[in-house]
Design an enzyme around this catalytic site. Structure first.
Site, mmCIF file in Angstrom:
data_model
loop_
_atom_site.group_PDB
_atom_site.id
_atom_site.type_symbol
_atom_site.label_atom_id
_atom_site.label_comp_id
_atom_site.label_asym_id
_atom_site.label_seq_id
_atom_site.Cartn_x
_atom_site.Cartn_y
_atom_site.Cartn_z
ATOM 1 N N HIS A 1 38.742 43.581 48.482
ATOM 2 C CA HIS A 1 37.878 44.709 48.126
ATOM 3 C C HIS A 1 38.159 45.909 49.037
ATOM 4 C CE1 HIS A 1 35.102 41.174 47.084
ATOM 5 N NE2 HIS A 1 35.257 41.770 45.918
ATOM 6 N N GLN B 1 41.662 41.707 33.550
ATOM 7 C CA GLN B 1 40.545 42.652 33.618
ATOM 8 C C GLN B 1 41.068 44.082 33.746
ATOM 9 O OE1 GLN B 1 36.819 42.144 36.092
ATOM 10 N NE2 GLN B 1 37.994 43.377 37.518
HETATM 11 P P1 AMP Z 1 34.908 41.055 42.399
HETATM 12 O O1 AMP Z 1 33.922 41.425 43.456
HETATM 13 O O2 AMP Z 1 35.487 39.692 42.556
HETATM 14 O O3 AMP Z 1 34.407 41.356 41.000
HETATM 15 O O4 AMP Z 1 36.162 42.023 42.614
HETATM 16 C C1 AMP Z 1 36.001 43.429 42.663
HETATM 17 C C2 AMP Z 1 37.361 44.076 42.636
HETATM 18 O O5 AMP Z 1 38.137 43.624 43.743
HETATM 19 C C3 AMP Z 1 38.164 43.712 41.371
HETATM 20 O O6 AMP Z 1 38.863 44.869 40.918
HETATM 21 C C4 AMP Z 1 39.113 42.662 41.873
HETATM 22 O O7 AMP Z 1 40.319 42.593 41.141
HETATM 23 C C5 AMP Z 1 39.379 43.140 43.281
HETATM 24 N N1 AMP Z 1 39.847 42.024 44.111
HETATM 25 C C6 AMP Z 1 39.248 40.822 44.279
HETATM 26 N N2 AMP Z 1 40.017 40.008 45.045
HETATM 27 C C7 AMP Z 1 41.129 40.716 45.363
HETATM 28 C C8 AMP Z 1 42.295 40.433 46.119
HETATM 29 N N3 AMP Z 1 42.501 39.249 46.708
HETATM 30 N N4 AMP Z 1 43.241 41.400 46.232
HETATM 31 C C9 AMP Z 1 43.062 42.599 45.618
HETATM 32 N N5 AMP Z 1 41.979 42.928 44.895
HETATM 33 C C10 AMP Z 1 41.015 42.011 44.770
#
Ligand code: AMP
Length: 284
Positions: A37, A153
């Site tokens: 994030h 997504q």
């Molecule tokens: P989430 O809180 O899991 O819904 O993720 C929020 C955003 O962070 C989304 O756009 C995810 O794709 C991104 N995200 C989550 N994990 C990672 C990661 N390991 N590397 C890069 N982006 C991430």
């Protein structure tokens, strides 16, 4: 840094910032922030005047029996991490305000969302596109930042933005991993130490696929077989899907060429984890 929970206050804040000519960058998250994030927050910081991080565990993107009720959260820690990474505002609305009594309007992408995760989570992407469109309408970002970790997504959001002419630029940033390759995820928190060890099989199997492709293998079925064998060798791993698809259409690839995406979803115990690898095979 400011914490805003009220939807109309957030919208008024954004309208006023835009009135002053400020460029707003939005990072939508479900909280329990980690380096994945924060990489998005830093990218938003570098390209925007005002950075908004939304933290909202969106009920409409969870199916029955999924982990909505136990999704991890730590708002105090999130506030500190977001501020350190350069956020100006955390937008943290309540579910009741986002989905008031009688809520009955959804936005649905109808093609890409039928593939990959859409097969085992049929209402998931409808929840995602609906909440992301709502966030765009509330926060009014010039740019929004997403991770390649959720490759499908990101593709669906880009399609929605194109199809509905939304005035937002979508930036997609690389997957941030632990040292042993496991993609960072708030859901890694659910894993026992033993399961955490087994979870390295997701990235390990993608590396194995890349090796096979590097040595000339182009048959998707052979690569899939090798990936599945490797995952099944990990104690508590149960495959949801392993797919090799065209990166732009998400249609299954048989012979690999062009831009491809190897995507997988695997349960380690009760925890469903996803990972993917994008490869470009156009130079042949
Ligand atoms: P989430 O809180 O899991 O819904 O993720 C929020 C955003 O962070 C989304 O756009 C995810 O794709 C991104 N995200 C989550 N994990 C990672 C990661 N390991 N590397 C890069 N982006 C991430």
């Amino acid at each position: 840094m400011e914490l805003i929970t009220d939807i109309s206050k957030m919208q008024a804040f954004s309208l006023s910032a835009k009135g002053e000519g400020k460029r707003i960058g939005l990072v939508p998250t479900m909280g329990y922030l980690h380096e994945g994030h924060l990489s998005l927050v830093r990218a938003a910081r570098a390209a925007s005047d005002t950075v908004v991080v939304s933290i909202f565990v969106n009920p409409t993107q969870f199916g029955p029996g999924e982990d909505f009720d136990r999704y991890p959260s730590d708002l105090e820690r999130d506030k500190r991490l977001a501020e350190e990474a350069g956020a100006d505002v955390i937008f943290h609305p309540s579910a009741g305000d986002m989905y008031p009594q009688g809520f009955s309007t959804y936005v649905e992408e109808t093609k890409l969302s039928k593939h990959l995760c859409g097969l085992s989570r049929p209402t998931h992407f409808r929840g995602v596109t609906t909440v992301v469109l709502k966030l765009f309408n509330i926060v009014l970002p010039d740019a929004a930042y997403f991770g390649q970790k959720d490759a499908q997504q990101a593709l669906i959001i880009k399609r929605m933005v194109r199809d509905l002419n939304l005035p937002v630029r979508i930036e997609v940033l690389p997957i941030i991993r632990e040292e042993d390759g496991l993609a960072l995820s708030s859901r890694n928190e659910y894993l026992s130490p033993e399961q955490r060890g087994q979870a390295t099989v997701l990235y390990g199997s993608l590396v194995q696929a890349a090796r096979l492709i590097g040595s000339g293998e182009r048959k998707a079925s052979r690569i899939k077989e090798a990936v599945m064998d490797m995952i099944e060798s990990a104690g508590e791993a149960r495959i949801d899907y392993v797919s090799i698809v065209n990166r732009d259409t998400l249609d299954d690839a048989e012979e690999l060429r062009g831009n491809i995406l190897i995507a997988l979803a695997v349960f380690i115990g009760k925890t469903r984890l996803i990972d993917n690898l994008e490869l470009n095979l156009t130079e042949e």
